[in-house]
Design a protein around this motif. Structure first.
Motif, PDB file in Angstrom:
ATOM      1  N   LYS A 135       0.833  -1.206   0.000  1.00  0.00           N
ATOM      2  CA  LYS A 135       0.000   0.000   0.000  1.00  0.00           C
ATOM      3  C   LYS A 135       0.865   1.252   0.000  1.00  0.00           C
ATOM      4  N   ARG A 136       1.993   1.187   0.681  1.00  0.00           N
ATOM      5  CA  ARG A 136       2.898   2.342   0.721  1.00  0.00           C
ATOM      6  C   ARG A 136       3.499   2.618  -0.646  1.00  0.00           C
ATOM      7  N   CYS A 137       3.815   1.559  -1.364  1.00  0.00           N
ATOM      8  CA  CYS A 137       4.375   1.731  -2.709  1.00  0.00           C
ATOM      9  C   CYS A 137       3.344   2.302  -3.678  1.00  0.00           C
ATOM     10  N   SER A 138       2.069   1.960  -3.484  1.00  0.00           N
ATOM     11  CA  SER A 138       1.027   2.383  -4.422  1.00  0.00           C
ATOM     12  C   SER A 138       0.678   3.866  -4.296  1.00  0.00           C
ATOM     13  N   ILE A 139       1.152   4.540  -3.239  1.00  0.00           N
ATOM     14  CA  ILE A 139       0.875   5.971  -3.083  1.00  0.00           C
ATOM     15  C   ILE A 139       2.122   6.799  -3.388  1.00  0.00           C
ATOM     16  N   LEU A 140       3.016   6.276  -4.193  1.00  0.00           N
ATOM     17  CA  LEU A 140       4.261   6.978  -4.502  1.00  0.00           C
ATOM     18  C   LEU A 140       3.985   8.334  -5.141  1.00  0.00           C
ATOM     19  N   LYS A 141       3.088   8.389  -6.108  1.00  0.00           N
ATOM     20  CA  LYS A 141       2.798   9.670  -6.768  1.00  0.00           C
ATOM     21  C   LYS A 141       2.194  10.675  -5.787  1.00  0.00           C
ATOM     22  N   THR A 142       1.311  10.211  -4.911  1.00  0.00           N
ATOM     23  CA  THR A 142       0.702  11.098  -3.923  1.00  0.00           C
ATOM     24  C   THR A 142       1.758  11.675  -2.990  1.00  0.00           C
ATOM     25  N   LEU A 143       2.740  10.854  -2.605  1.00  0.00           N
ATOM     26  CA  LEU A 143       3.813  11.351  -1.740  1.00  0.00           C
ATOM     27  C   LEU A 143       4.664  12.388  -2.448  1.00  0.00           C
ATOM     28  N   VAL A 144       4.901  12.185  -3.735  1.00  0.00           N
ATOM     29  CA  VAL A 144       5.673  13.177  -4.496  1.00  0.00           C
ATOM     30  C   VAL A 144       4.932  14.510  -4.530  1.00  0.00           C
ATOM     31  N   LEU A 145       3.654  14.478  -4.837  1.00  0.00           N
ATOM     32  CA  LEU A 145       2.868  15.709  -4.927  1.00  0.00           C
ATOM     33  C   LEU A 145       2.641  16.353  -3.562  1.00  0.00           C
ATOM     34  N   SER A 146       2.757  15.585  -2.490  1.00  0.00           N
ATOM     35  CA  SER A 146       2.487  16.124  -1.156  1.00  0.00           C
ATOM     36  C   SER A 146       3.642  16.947  -0.599  1.00  0.00           C
ATOM     37  N   PHE A 147       4.818  16.875  -1.212  1.00  0.00           N
ATOM     38  CA  PHE A 147       5.985  17.576  -0.661  1.00  0.00           C
ATOM     39  C   PHE A 147       5.770  19.087  -0.542  1.00  0.00           C
ATOM     40  N   PRO A 148       5.276  19.804  -1.555  1.00  0.00           N
ATOM     41  CA  PRO A 148       5.037  21.249  -1.382  1.00  0.00           C
ATOM     42  C   PRO A 148       4.006  21.554  -0.296  1.00  0.00           C
ATOM     43  N   PHE A 149       3.029  20.677  -0.110  1.00  0.00           N
ATOM     44  CA  PHE A 149       2.045  20.890   0.943  1.00  0.00           C
ATOM     45  C   PHE A 149       2.708  20.808   2.324  1.00  0.00           C
ATOM     46  N   HIS A 150       3.585  19.828   2.508  1.00  0.00           N
ATOM     47  CA  HIS A 150       4.272  19.703   3.790  1.00  0.00           C
ATOM     48  C   HIS A 150       5.197  20.892   4.037  1.00  0.00           C
ATOM     49  N   GLN A 151       5.798  21.427   2.987  1.00  0.00           N
ATOM     50  CA  GLN A 151       6.596  22.638   3.149  1.00  0.00           C
ATOM     51  C   GLN A 151       5.724  23.794   3.634  1.00  0.00           C
ATOM     52  N   ALA A 152       4.520  23.909   3.063  1.00  0.00           N
ATOM     53  CA  ALA A 152       3.604  24.978   3.479  1.00  0.00           C
ATOM     54  C   ALA A 152       3.145  24.778   4.923  1.00  0.00           C
ATOM     55  N   PHE A 153       2.919  23.525   5.323  1.00  0.00           N
ATOM     56  CA  PHE A 153       2.523  23.261   6.710  1.00  0.00           C
ATOM     57  C   PHE A 153       3.637  23.664   7.682  1.00  0.00           C
ATOM     58  N   GLU A 154       4.890  23.387   7.324  1.00  0.00           N
ATOM     59  CA  GLU A 154       6.001  23.792   8.178  1.00  0.00           C
ATOM     60  C   GLU A 154       6.111  25.309   8.248  1.00  0.00           C
ATOM     61  N   GLU A 155       5.909  25.978   7.119  1.00  0.00           N
ATOM     62  CA  GLU A 155       5.932  27.440   7.123  1.00  0.00           C
ATOM     63  C   GLU A 155       4.805  28.005   7.979  1.00  0.00           C
ATOM     64  N   PHE A 156       3.653  27.358   7.954  1.00  0.00           N
ATOM     65  CA  PHE A 156       2.541  27.798   8.799  1.00  0.00           C
ATOM     66  C   PHE A 156       2.922  27.747  10.276  1.00  0.00           C
ATOM     67  N   HIS A 157       3.525  26.649  10.707  1.00  0.00           N
ATOM     68  CA  HIS A 157       3.913  26.511  12.114  1.00  0.00           C
ATOM     69  C   HIS A 157       4.977  27.550  12.489  1.00  0.00           C
ATOM     70  N   GLN A 158       5.905  27.835  11.574  1.00  0.00           N
ATOM     71  CA  GLN A 158       6.914  28.850  11.850  1.00  0.00           C
ATOM     72  C   GLN A 158       6.293  30.235  11.993  1.00  0.00           C
ATOM     73  N   LEU A 159       5.374  30.575  11.098  1.00  0.00           N
ATOM     74  CA  LEU A 159       4.717  31.879  11.179  1.00  0.00           C
ATOM     75  C   LEU A 159       3.814  31.970  12.398  1.00  0.00           C
ATOM     76  N   ASN A 160       3.173  30.857  12.732  1.00  0.00           N
ATOM     77  CA  ASN A 160       2.245  30.846  13.862  1.00  0.00           C
ATOM     78  C   ASN A 160       2.976  31.004  15.195  1.00  0.00           C
ATOM     79  N   ASN A 161       4.255  30.589  15.236  1.00  0.00           N
ATOM     80  CA  ASN A 161       5.035  30.691  16.469  1.00  0.00           C
ATOM     81  C   ASN A 161       5.695  32.054  16.637  1.00  0.00           C
TER      82      ASN A 161
END
Length: 323
Positions: free
Chosen positions: A113-139
């Protein structure tokens, strides 16, 4: 409505077949190309010297734009570091962007199942960057009632003329889809479809916590400077922007993050698929009505009259009189 799954079912089927065959002592010889949405292609094959070792490679149009935005390779390596039987290949398969090495002998269902979501993980990288930026700005210390926005706009170029823009702020993360309608009818149906997102959120209290959805003809303020630099010459009339506003409740935990990101990455396919289904349904209903009208007209036709005048006599119900 159809809800697409973030996992690629063909990859799951292929790996389960290889796992069963290897358990029976007859490893499969694989050289399989699997196509996915948005110009994404997977390749599942054996290594030349060992049939029990598989290579899973992916090629996607969004790879270069995501790779330029940060350390994508480290992010993916962390996602598969603790996956049993799966590791990052020493060399990327020619013609592809990323390759995983899979040991069939130690593979389990969770790893498949982990292998089958490879494309989703690739596309999710910019979202995770934005989530980290949110936490930095929120702090950061921010005056009450004010909002600080990140200077970074993450752009995912996942189609020829369409992009996804992700931007973080101190109180939210904004995700903006740029889409182009090839048909005038699609513009009308798309507007009605998206208006239902807004109306349903107002009518149903159970989904009022869902992300806010906005629809516009011009680039939103968050991405005006970036969108103008994109290659959209001659497509301004058909270009539309769909905005999702994510609040902290939508990405507080890793599970919520994956659910939100996987649904957002599939939104464009979900959106245009249902536009096409609506058109197909209306066309089928129109054809049915036309067939009904033709049958009525055929029943109203008068039979050809015979030359004999006696045969032209009919009863009040329209039947011919027989002598």
């Amino acid at each position: 409505m159809l809800h697409l799954q973030p996992a690629n079912l063909l990859i799951q089927k292929t790996l389960f077949e290889a796992l069963d065959a290897n358990a029976k002592g007859t490893p499969l010889t694989l050289d399989r190309i699997i196509s996915d949405f948005d110009y994404t292609t997977f390749h599942v094959s054996n290594t030349p010297d060992n049939k029990s070792i598989l290579l899973l490679s992916v090629r996607t149009k969004a790879w270069q734009s995501i790779l330029q935005g940060g350390d994508l390779l480290t992010f993916l390596q962390g996602k598969y570091a603790n996956t049993q039987g799966v590791s990052v290949a020493n060399a990327v398969e020619p013609g592809f962007d990323y390759t995983l090495q899979i040991d069939i002998g130690s593979l389990n269902e969770e790893a498949i199942k982990r292998c089958s979501i490879l494309k989703t993980l690739v596309l999710s990288f910019p979202f995770h960057q934005a989530f980290e930026e949110f936490h930095q700005l929120n702090n950061q210390p921010i005056p009450e009632g004010s909002v600080v926005e990140s200077q970074n706009v993450h752009v995912i170029k996942y189609r020829d003329d369409e992009n996804i823009f992700v931007k973080a702020a101190s109180d939210r993360v904004t995700v903006i889809f740029e889409t182009i309608f090839q048909d005038e009818t699609d513009k009308i149906l798309g507007k009605v479809f998206l208006q239902e997102f807004v109306d349903a959120r107002k009518r149903n209290r159970g989904i009022q916590s869902a992300p806010q959805v906005l629809f516009s003809h011009e680039p939103p303020l968050e991405i005006q400077s970036v969108a103008q630099n994109q290659n959209t010459q001659g497509k301004h009339d058909s270009r539309r922007f769909i905005t999702f506003v994510l609040f902290p409740r939508h990405f507080q935990t890793e599970e919520l993050q994956f659910t939100s990101v996987s649904q957002l990455t599939l939104f464009r396919n979900y959106f245009h698929y249902h536009i096409k289904c609506s058109k197909a349904y209306m066309h089928s209903r129109m054809r049915y009505r036309v067939d009904t009208f033709v049958k009525v007209l055929n029943r109203a036709k008068v039979d050809e009259e015979d030359d004999n005048e006696d045969s032209n006599r009919r009863t009040i119900t329209g039947r011919k009189m027989v002598y």
